[in-house]
Write an enzyme that holds these catalytic residues in place. Structure first.
Site, short mmCIF file in Angstrom:
data_model
loop_
_atom_site.label_atom_id
_atom_site.label_comp_id
_atom_site.label_asym_id
_atom_site.label_seq_id
_atom_site.Cartn_x
_atom_site.Cartn_y
_atom_site.Cartn_z
CG ASP A 242 49.37 37.60 35.07
OD1 ASP A 242 48.17 37.35 34.46
OD2 ASP A 242 49.79 38.50 35.91
CD GLU A 274 42.89 39.77 35.04
OE1 GLU A 274 42.75 39.45 36.52
OE2 GLU A 274 43.92 40.43 34.85
CG ASP A 303 44.80 35.25 36.00
OD1 ASP A 303 45.92 35.50 35.51
OD2 ASP A 303 44.26 36.40 36.78
CG HIS A 389 51.46 42.26 37.67
ND1 HIS A 389 50.46 42.92 38.33
CD2 HIS A 389 50.92 41.47 36.88
CE1 HIS A 389 49.02 42.32 37.76
NE2 HIS A 389 49.66 41.45 37.13
ZN LIG Z 1 46.69 37.60 35.52
#
Ligand SMILES: [Zn+2]
Length: 425
Positions: A242, A274, A303, A389
């Site tokens: 990501d 983003e 993405d 993340h």
């Molecule tokens: Zn992303």
């Protein structure tokens, strides 16, 4: 991916090829080399978060690759507010602690004084008789929090406390930096007698970042297919799936297309910011004139396209972009499925502007079902991307088979959407 000799021969004999052969030209090792470059930047700088040295290094890498392929590269710089709470608010009344939450974009400060009610704080009349230096206490509602805060500054209050109208603590935002007194929210039962102290500790500033954009010299510049991926990561980790994966695919497609002749011009966009709210792509779309907007036939978003525990997702966009992706997976005999086309990534601003958008997506933090595990392999009842993340979204978190297929899928979609000039809607 396969290298087909005939395609290479066409290129060497004519220099430019009307026959796309993009699917063959885009190979996994080349795509993976871009992933590796971004992973090295991750090792050096930790992440590619907005405003970071890692982001700048990544933008420079993208620019270098595009320039080496022969593109003119444009940088679109924009600013955005940045806010972080350093430590939680500390509020006391007559020495007794009161639970309070710092409003986003409140400055730091420590102020003491008597509390004074100021109604909703939305109108000048609410502030009549307000004593300078007092701690203003207003009710929620009637106007945006920022309006209350601006009035409190005007009335020279020491700090502003906003009381919730519903049960529970009130977490609000002042929308952007600029307020010069501490602002906190409290639950309706909070009482302010005696001397009140409000202490906040925050870091609030304006950051500057950029989108990186390039366009093919071949193809109709009045009928453009835009292919985009966000280049920034979260602060928590290096963001290699990501969205190093999406960036790598777009970059390699650009590299290979530099020598090809699409019917539509293709614009390659690497979006900044983003992860903090689609800021770069929103800035880009808002900056387009109606004429420029009308020249964009469609937008394809990438993405996360190399997810470890993947599924082959196609955004449910009900247009030629979705059809092109579906055709690819069918042709390869690979399973694929619709995924929510909800505006959660950079296609959102294009969608809102009425530009046909779509793309592919191989999964983020959601849980893969056992049925999906049967169709795609991998593990059911587990996240598609266990490192979403997180610090562990490194090169180890990239599924190279999936990267390979995704690269082919996008190449094949671009062949369909830019080399054949059918309607994108
Ligand atoms: Zn992303």
């Amino acid at each position: 991916m396969r290298i087909v000799v005939t395609a290479a021969l066409v290129l060497t004999t004519t220099g430019l090829s009307a026959d796309p052969g993009l699917d063959e030209a885009v190979t996994e090792p080349n795509v993976f080399a871009h992933v590796q470059a971004l992973a090295e930047i991750g090792e050096l700088h930790g992440n590619r978060a907005v405003g970071s040295a890692g982001y700048e290094a990544s933008a420079q890498y993208v620019e270098r690759v595009l320039r080496a392929a022969g593109y003119q590269v444009t940088s679109q710089t924009f600013t955005l507010p940045h806010y972080r709470e350093v430590s939680p608010a500390v509020v006391t009344a007559a020495g007794v602690p009161v639970t309070a939450a710092t409003f986003a974009y409140s400055p730091s400060g420590r102020v003491s004084g008597p509390a004074q009610a100021a109604g909703t704080g939305c109108h000048e009349a609410d502030w009549a008789g307000f004593r300078r230096g007092s701690i203003a206490v207003t009710n929620r509602g009637g106007c945006p929090f920022r309006v209350k805060a601006d009035w409190a500054v005007w009335a020279e209050a020491g700090a502003l406390i906003v009381v919730n109208s519903k049960p529970g603590e009130l977490k609000g935002s002042l929308s952007e930096p600029g307020v010069t007194l501490p602002v906190v929210g409290v639950a309706p039962e909070a009482r302010f007698e005696g001397t009140v102290t409000v202490e906040t500790s925050t870091a609030s500033s304006t950051k500057s970042t950029r989108n990186v954009i390039a366009q093919t010299t071949q193809g109709d510049p009045d009928d453009v297919l835009v292919l985009g991926a966000h280049l920034d990561s979260v602060e928590a980790g290096p963001g290699i799936n990501d969205n190093g994966s999406g960036v790598a695919v777009v970059l390699e497609i650009a590299t290979q297309m530099a020598r090809m002749r699409p019917e539509r011009a293709v614009r390659f966009a690497f979006w900044g910011a983003e992860e903090v709210g689609l800021i770069g792509s929103t800035h880009y779309v808002k900056g387009l004139s109606p004429q420029e907007k009308a020249k964009i036939a469609g937008y394809v978003n990438l993405d996360m396209v190399a997810t470890k525990n993947h599924a082959n997702g196609i955004y449910d966009s009900d247009n030629a972009i979705e059809d092109a992706a579906r055709e690819f997976y069918e042709r390869r005999g690979l399973p694929a499925e619709e995924v929510a086309f909800d505006g959660r990534s950079d296609y959102g601003p294009f969608m809102k502007a009425g530009i046909p958008a779509g793309g592919i997506f191989t999964g983020a933090e959601d849980i893969k079902t056992p049925e999906q595990a049967q169709r795609y392999g991998g593990s059911g009842n587990q996240a598609y991307d266990p490192c979403y993340h997180k610090l562990c979204d490194t090169i180890e978190n990239v599924n190279r088979q999936v990267l390979d297929v995704s690269g082919d899928a996008v190449a094949s979609m671009v062949e369909k959407l830019a080399f054949d000039r059918g309607p994108v809607r």
